[in-house]
Every structure is written in C-alpha cells, then in structure tokens.
Design a protein around this motif. Structure first.
Motif, PDB file in Angstrom:
ATOM      1  N   LEU A  73     106.379  52.030  48.614  1.00 27.18           N
ATOM      2  CA  LEU A  73     105.226  51.144  48.405  1.00 27.18           C
ATOM      3  C   LEU A  73     103.967  51.968  48.116  1.00 27.18           C
ATOM      4  O   LEU A  73     103.182  51.631  47.225  1.00 27.18           O
ATOM      5  CB  LEU A  73     105.012  50.257  49.649  1.00 27.18           C
ATOM      6  CG  LEU A  73     106.042  49.134  49.828  1.00 27.18           C
ATOM      7  CD1 LEU A  73     105.998  48.572  51.253  1.00 27.18           C
ATOM      8  CD2 LEU A  73     105.784  48.013  48.819  1.00 27.18           C
ATOM      9  N   VAL A  74     103.801  53.045  48.868  1.00 28.61           N
ATOM     10  CA  VAL A  74     102.627  53.902  48.659  1.00 28.61           C
ATOM     11  C   VAL A  74     102.724  54.582  47.287  1.00 28.61           C
ATOM     12  O   VAL A  74     101.722  54.682  46.563  1.00 28.61           O
ATOM     13  CB  VAL A  74     102.507  54.923  49.812  1.00 28.61           C
ATOM     14  CG1 VAL A  74     101.437  55.974  49.497  1.00 28.61           C
ATOM     15  CG2 VAL A  74     102.187  54.203  51.121  1.00 28.61           C
ATOM     16  N   PRO A 110      98.710  37.966  36.901  1.00 27.38           N
ATOM     17  CA  PRO A 110      99.628  39.120  36.961  1.00 27.38           C
ATOM     18  C   PRO A 110      99.661  39.814  38.320  1.00 27.38           C
ATOM     19  O   PRO A 110     100.628  40.520  38.612  1.00 27.38           O
ATOM     20  CB  PRO A 110      99.107  40.056  35.864  1.00 27.38           C
ATOM     21  CG  PRO A 110      97.731  39.588  35.516  1.00 27.38           C
ATOM     22  CD  PRO A 110      97.638  38.155  35.900  1.00 27.38           C
ATOM     23  N   ASN A 111      98.643  39.609  39.181  1.00 35.92           N
ATOM     24  CA  ASN A 111      98.706  40.252  40.499  1.00 35.92           C
ATOM     25  C   ASN A 111      99.893  39.763  41.310  1.00 35.92           C
ATOM     26  O   ASN A 111     100.426  40.485  42.154  1.00 35.92           O
ATOM     27  CB  ASN A 111      97.412  40.029  41.275  1.00 35.92           C
ATOM     28  CG  ASN A 111      97.173  38.565  41.592  1.00 35.92           C
ATOM     29  OD1 ASN A 111      97.149  37.740  40.678  1.00 35.92           O
ATOM     30  ND2 ASN A 111      97.046  38.238  42.865  1.00 35.92           N
ATOM     31  N   ILE A 135      94.939  45.516  43.622  1.00 38.79           N
ATOM     32  CA  ILE A 135      96.376  45.204  43.672  1.00 38.79           C
ATOM     33  C   ILE A 135      97.138  46.345  44.358  1.00 38.79           C
ATOM     34  O   ILE A 135      98.018  46.118  45.197  1.00 38.79           O
ATOM     35  CB  ILE A 135      96.919  44.938  42.242  1.00 38.79           C
ATOM     36  CG1 ILE A 135      96.333  43.622  41.699  1.00 38.79           C
ATOM     37  CG2 ILE A 135      98.437  44.900  42.240  1.00 38.79           C
ATOM     38  CD1 ILE A 135      96.598  43.394  40.206  1.00 38.79           C
ATOM     39  N   ALA A 136      96.763  47.577  44.002  1.00 37.81           N
ATOM     40  CA  ALA A 136      97.398  48.751  44.616  1.00 37.81           C
ATOM     41  C   ALA A 136      97.103  48.794  46.117  1.00 37.81           C
ATOM     42  O   ALA A 136      97.985  49.111  46.933  1.00 37.81           O
ATOM     43  CB  ALA A 136      96.915  50.026  43.933  1.00 37.81           C
ATOM     44  N   ALA A 137      95.868  48.455  46.470  1.00 38.09           N
ATOM     45  CA  ALA A 137      95.500  48.443  47.893  1.00 38.09           C
ATOM     46  C   ALA A 137      96.358  47.432  48.649  1.00 38.09           C
ATOM     47  O   ALA A 137      96.724  47.657  49.806  1.00 38.09           O
ATOM     48  CB  ALA A 137      94.021  48.116  48.051  1.00 38.09           C
ATOM     49  N   VAL A 197      97.507  53.013  40.151  1.00 39.20           N
ATOM     50  CA  VAL A 197      96.169  53.569  39.954  1.00 39.20           C
ATOM     51  C   VAL A 197      96.203  54.619  38.844  1.00 39.20           C
ATOM     52  O   VAL A 197      95.364  54.615  37.926  1.00 39.20           O
ATOM     53  CB  VAL A 197      95.637  54.165  41.278  1.00 39.20           C
ATOM     54  CG1 VAL A 197      94.343  54.944  41.031  1.00 39.20           C
ATOM     55  CG2 VAL A 197      95.412  53.049  42.301  1.00 39.20           C
ATOM     56  N   ALA A 198      97.219  55.496  38.901  1.00 40.35           N
ATOM     57  CA  ALA A 198      97.288  56.581  37.911  1.00 40.35           C
ATOM     58  C   ALA A 198      97.485  56.040  36.495  1.00 40.35           C
ATOM     59  O   ALA A 198      96.985  56.619  35.532  1.00 40.35           O
ATOM     60  CB  ALA A 198      98.428  57.535  38.280  1.00 40.35           C
TER      61      ALA A 198
END
Lengths: 412, 412
Positions: B31-32, B126-127, B79-81, B39-40
C-alpha cells in the motif's frame, strides 16, 4: 393457509413491525405457549400427519422418507421441547454489537435489529416448520413458510396451532404464515418479493437451492450442500483417521455434514487402505475410486468427485501432497466442511489457512459442523455462502443491525 | 485493461489465493509502495486525466461534473495519502471473532477471512479506483474494477501504476484489474460470474444499483441511495433544528447522506417555518411542499417525497404526530439515514426504535453517516441492505469468516 404471497407478505410486514418492538419476555412467553399448545393438540397434529404419510405411501415414498415425514406423540413432544429451548436462549435483538463516543462527542451504537420478514423454503420434514417459526419469532422476524407439498397437512395443522397460541398471547398470528405448498408459483412469487421479504433461506436439495439462488431478487442465504472431504495426511494417526472417517461417513449419511470423499496421502495410502477398505466394506460403504489402488472399489468418475451422495457411498483418491489435496478440494468442494487428520502442526496450519470453507476441522469429524454442536443452542441452517453468515446459523444470524447516533445539535 | 471478464475473474481468483495468505506487513508495504508510485508518476496520471476532462467537455458535462472528474497534483497526493492511511488501519484478516472450547473439548474459533474476489461497479470519480483497490488489498481481496467510461483514461493510468507497484513488491498484479468500461457487456458478465466473483458492490446512481441488484446472480451489497429525512419533533429545540436542517441539506447536497426531506410536527410548524423558510431561501434551497403552509414553496407531488434530489431541493410536509412521521418515512425512506430533532427522551426512544434504517440520528445531522466520521478510517460504501453489512462499510465488512475446529480424534 395463505394463497397469495403478496397478501401474506404485506400481513407479515405488519406483524414484523410489532415483533420488532416486542420484549424478550413476551416473545419467550409466546414460545412456551406455542410449545404447550403443540403438546395439548398432539392428537389433531398426528391425525393430519397420518394423511401425509398415507399419501406418501400411495406415492411410493421409501420407508426412510416416510420415517422422516412421520410425527408421533414423542416427536411432537420433542418439537415442543425445541421451542422451550429457544425461549431459554439469549435474545439477539437489542444487543449492542459495538459502540463508541466519537472525537466530536457523538455517541455511536450499532444495535442488533430483526431482518423483518424471513421467507423459508424447505422440503419434507415437518419439524422444520416449528423450528423455523420459533427461531424467527425469537429473533423478532415474521416467518413466511413454504414447506413441501408432501407434508402439507402436517404443516397446516402445526401452523394453525402456532398461530392460535400467538393470538392467545396477544401477538399477531400473521407472524407465522404457511404459503401454498402445491403451487410452484408461490416459490416464484416469494423469490420476486423484493422490498416485502427481507431475506430468503432455502433449505433442501441442491436443485432447490440453485433455483432460489439464481432466480431470486430477494437477498438469499444459501444453505447446506456439503461435499465434505476427509484428508488423511502423511503424518496422520491412522487409527484416529479411520475412526473419524467411519464416523463422518456412516453415523448419519443423509445429512450435509457427512463426509462424501476421502483423500489419502500417497506415503500412507497402502497402510491406511489395508485397514480402511475392509472397515468401510463392513460398514456397508461403497467406495468409488481407482480399483487398481482401492481394492474392490467401483471405478470413479469426475462426476463422483463432485457428488454429494447423502448415502453410504464415498469417492476416494490418493494424492501426492497436502497441496494436491487442497487443490482437489478447491475444484470439487462446496465450501461446507473439510477435515484434515494429521499430527503435524505445519500441515494443520497450512490446511486450515488454505482451504476455503465454512468449517475446516483438524482431527475431528465433519459431523461437528452443526449449530447445536457449536453451542449455538439452535440452528436455522448451515450457510455455505460468504455474505452475511457462514457455517451454522443461530439466532444472531437472523438479525441485521442499525446504527443509533446521538448528539446535541451536531453538524459538520 | 482486461477485455474478458471471465479471464480477468480467473486471474483474480489466483491472485486472491495468494493475497489470502499474505501477511499484514507485506500488504502494508505494498500500500505504501502504491502511494509512492502514484506520487512519483503524477504527471502521466494527470495527462491521462486531461484526456477524460477534454472528452467530458466536448460531451457537454457540467462544470460540477468536470470538477469531480479532474485530477490535479494535489488530488493525486490526497489519493496517495488515503492509501497510506489504509496501511495504518488494523488488518481484519485473521481476527478471531469468537471462540470457545466446547463441552467435549473441541476448540472452536471463528476467524475473519477475505471474501476472495470483489467486483466494484462505479461511476465518474477516479479516486474510487484507488480507494477501492487499497481497501480490497488490505482486506486480502482481489479487486475487479468496472469504472465509468468517462474516466477510462484516468482509471487505466491509475491501475497501471498500482499494478506495477504490486508486482515490484512481489505481489500479484492481477490483484487489481480494470474491466472494459466501454462495453455494457462487462457489467452483465460480472453480474453472472457466480462462483468466480464472491461479492459485487455497485456504487453510483439509483438506476445502476437497481440494475445490479435485480440482475445479479453474484451476491450483491446494495449501496447508497439516500432519501434522508429530518423530523422536527413537537419538543424540538427549534434553533438546533434549523442548524441541523441547513447543514444536512446544504453542506454537500450531492451526497447520499444529505437530507432530502423535512417533516415538521404541527405543534411547532408555524414557529419553525417562520424561521426556516427564509433561511432555506437564503441558502438557495427550493422547497417542494404545500404552498398554503410553506410560503413560497413549489407545489409538492408524491414523486417529490420519493426523490433523492442530490441538489438544493427539499421536499417538506407537516405531520400531526411522531407516528405520522414514522409512517411517512416508512413509505418514502430508502433506509439510509433518518434524523429526529427533539428534547424528549420518549420521542427519541420511539423514533430510534421504530424507524428502520441503516442509521437513525438524534439531534445530529444526517451528514454524519460516513465511514470516516464513524471512525472506521475508510469506507468502501454505505450499505442500505440488511444482509451482511448495513451502514458505512469499513475493512471488516469486506471479509467473511471461517470456523476452525480443532480436536484430537473427536467423533460423534
């Protein structure tokens, strides 16, 4: 008997609204009164049952089937005792499943509530009529019962007694209703009564269950088809394995938690089969397997491996590894009960983690997958689906929940 | 993107077998890693999203819809958070829900296990693609995602990033698969994939949900349609009632827990409406009610009372009693969230007991019915059905259970 499912369901909803607010004390008093009425009116119940048995005899039912259909004074007494036992069980309704005070001070409680209206479609045995009605009443649900036409006179007599007892206790008689058992239309209507019926539980053979599961728009709890395996591991205590195999296969072959298939690890196959095959033969079991390995067996087919015999038949195979056993069960199992016999902690851990079933048993007979045996006090069926309930279903499985949120003017 | 649902579902089952045995540490690491990869690779995600937005603009989407569709660097970061937050939540898999030692010495444990393969059919934003994939992964389930064709480029880019991250972590990429969003056939196939897909969760408008609920042979968890009521009781603190009404109606009108209907007890109607109607008008709310009682209202129809507006519209009526309010909600409510505003303990008790909904709120805004607000950390949707899960669904609601029974040769 209600001939129109929609009318019955509407009446059931009215009854359910009352039952949802009925105290445990009142429900228990009604259960005890229902038990008393069954005992008091045993003669008329047995008389109605005689009609069913006579019709069954004319229709050529087997003696085993006739025996399952028959009600005697003793059997009615046992059915009544079941209701008293349900009265003694805790009431699931109102149980706070979880609760907390949120950071903003809102008080959150998740509380068990009845489903509302539960439809049950079942076959043959008239005791199911009373068991289901009792469990539904205790869990605050109105019951729509669609029994088998072969038990129609018995069911009508039983339901009349139950309804009279409910009414005498000041509870709505429509909490228990019997639907027309002679029309297939009543099953179809029940399956399409979405919004009126909250959940449908089919109990019976594989065909009935498949029909309901595939055709229903009402949410269904799938029950009961059990193609259960006994896997004898390389590290098994072979005497224990044989005791468990014989028990699981022969103690009551007609039920869903009886074993239907044997898998033996290759490393112990010769030694185990030398003991097991004569013992199975002595017990009257027909083995379906590769005759080159299983002396005296009937040649096995792929269909055998997928069959729930419900008789003194057993499919069997030798497997090369625990992994092969798990893969075999994945292909042919029905997700009911699967057992491993082993002394190896690693094998037990791998089998229980990897086999996907309602119950996975280590060094125990599959026959233990049962609400009574599990200590639930009573059982409405054994779910083989993953949604809502899996395995033996007791009273809590006949409920839903509701969140009650209390604040003092909270806004977001 | 998987074009064949059956092929995708078979691959998902293989992946699910691995996920079911994957440790929490490995799932959290994945998940991380997924969050880091999002993000990348934000530029390629935003670029794909630009295509969707451009297509939406040509198709004449409203600005509100285009805004919901759009991804920016900040939104991808959020979304990443969300994925990192899911990594921090407890793993539901392996939790022992109940356990006991039976009188015969058998050890019984009911353990949470993943469903296996979860299908999610959803619209627009899309989230949801990433949220659903993350929640499924954490709960050990493979996800089959069938998003909206309007977000197809964004979803494809997001899923590619997630799959790459899974593979880099040594987990099966097929744990997250995107189905063809342009064919209606893919929805139909998903609905008929009984045995391959364990549960289907439709998220979106009422039409989508009805289609899936009525046509699916795969078990469904119904979500989200909320025709939520605010009932202002005779004993209400009217200032509090107005604050809650305005919050529930206007804070975010497009969501399922927003209020859609107001019921006011006759005893306080005149006083309450004198304050409430100007305040609602100031907030831009159109009231649909009897203009003779609700000055300035648009004449209300029966259809209004049954409508989930998802806009700054509100149906409204005066009722003569709490009982009348409960009966109105019974007819028009969707079983989502229903609120009473009252200082009376008796009224609060009667309303919470009698109203049949996923959440019943006392002196609080309906907007609190939400997984985050309830402290679940994340939410896959809000169930409005009674089977399996009701109300906001967090990680435990994405699991089933299995009974593990351990003996030392137990037979019946």
């Amino acid at each position: 008997m209600a001939h129109d499912v929609r009318t019955a369901a509407l009446a059931a909803r009215e009854a359910a609204d009352i039952l949802a607010l009925t105290t445990r004390a009142a429900k228990d008093a009604a259960l005890v009164a229902m038990a008393g009425a069954l005992v008091a009116r045993t003669p008329e119940i047995v008389k109605a049952n005689d009609e069913d048995v006579a019709r069954g005899r004319v229709a050529g039912f087997s003696e085993a089937l006739l025996d399952r259909l028959a009600l005697t004074e003793a059997r009615v007494g046992a059915i009544a005792a079941g209701l008293r036992q349900v009265a003694g069980l805790p009431d699931p309704v109102g149980e706070v499943v979880r609760g907390s005070t949120l950071p903003n001070g809102l008080e959150l409680r998740q509380v068990r509530v009845p489903f509302g209206v539960v439809g049950i479609i079942y076959e043959a045995r008239p005791n199911v009529t009373v068991d289901a009605a009792g469990l539904c009443l205790k869990s605050g649900n109105a019951a729509l019962l669609r029994g088998s036409s072969s038990a129609r006179s018995s069911n009508a007599a039983l339901v009349e007694v139950l309804r009279d007892a409910l009414a005498a206790q000041g509870l709505p008689a429509d909490a228990v209703q019997l639907l027309d058992a002679e029309s297939r239309e009543s099953v179809h209507e029940l399956m399409r009564a979405r919004g009126l019926v909250d959940v449908l539980i089919p109990r019976g053979g594989a065909d009935l269950i498949r029909t309901v599961v595939e055709g229903s728009t009402v949410p269904v709890i799938e029950t009961g088809v059990g193609n259960c395996h006994i896997y004898v591991d390389a590290d098994a205590d072979l005497d224990m394995a044989l005791r468990i195999l014989l028990n699981a296969k022969t103690q009551r072959p007609s039920v869903c938690n009886a074993a239907e298939s044997l898998l033996v690890h290759a490393a112990v196959a010769e030694e185990f089969l030398a003991k097991a095959l004569p013992a199975l033969a002595d017990a009257g079991v027909t083995v379906h397997a590769d005759p080159a390995v299983f002396a005296g067996a009937v040649a096995v087919t792929d269909e055998d491996f997928g069959t729930e015999y419900l008789s003194l038949d057993l499919s069997a195979a030798v497997v090369d590894s625990l992994d092969a056993a798990v893969r075999h069960i994945k292909v042919y199992g029905t997700g009911h009960s699967e057992a491993i016999i082993t002394r190896s902690q690693a094998a037990a851990r791998a089998f229980t983690a990897r086999v996907d079933a309602a119950a996975v048993l280590v060094n125990a007979s599959t026959r233990f997958t049962d609400g009574e045996e599990f200590g639930f006090g009573a059982e409405i069926g054994i779910s083989t689906q993953k949604l809502h309930a899996r395995g033996p279903m007791g009273l809590p499985e006949l409920t839903s929940t509701k969140y009650v949120v209390t604040g003092d003017g909270h806004i977001r």
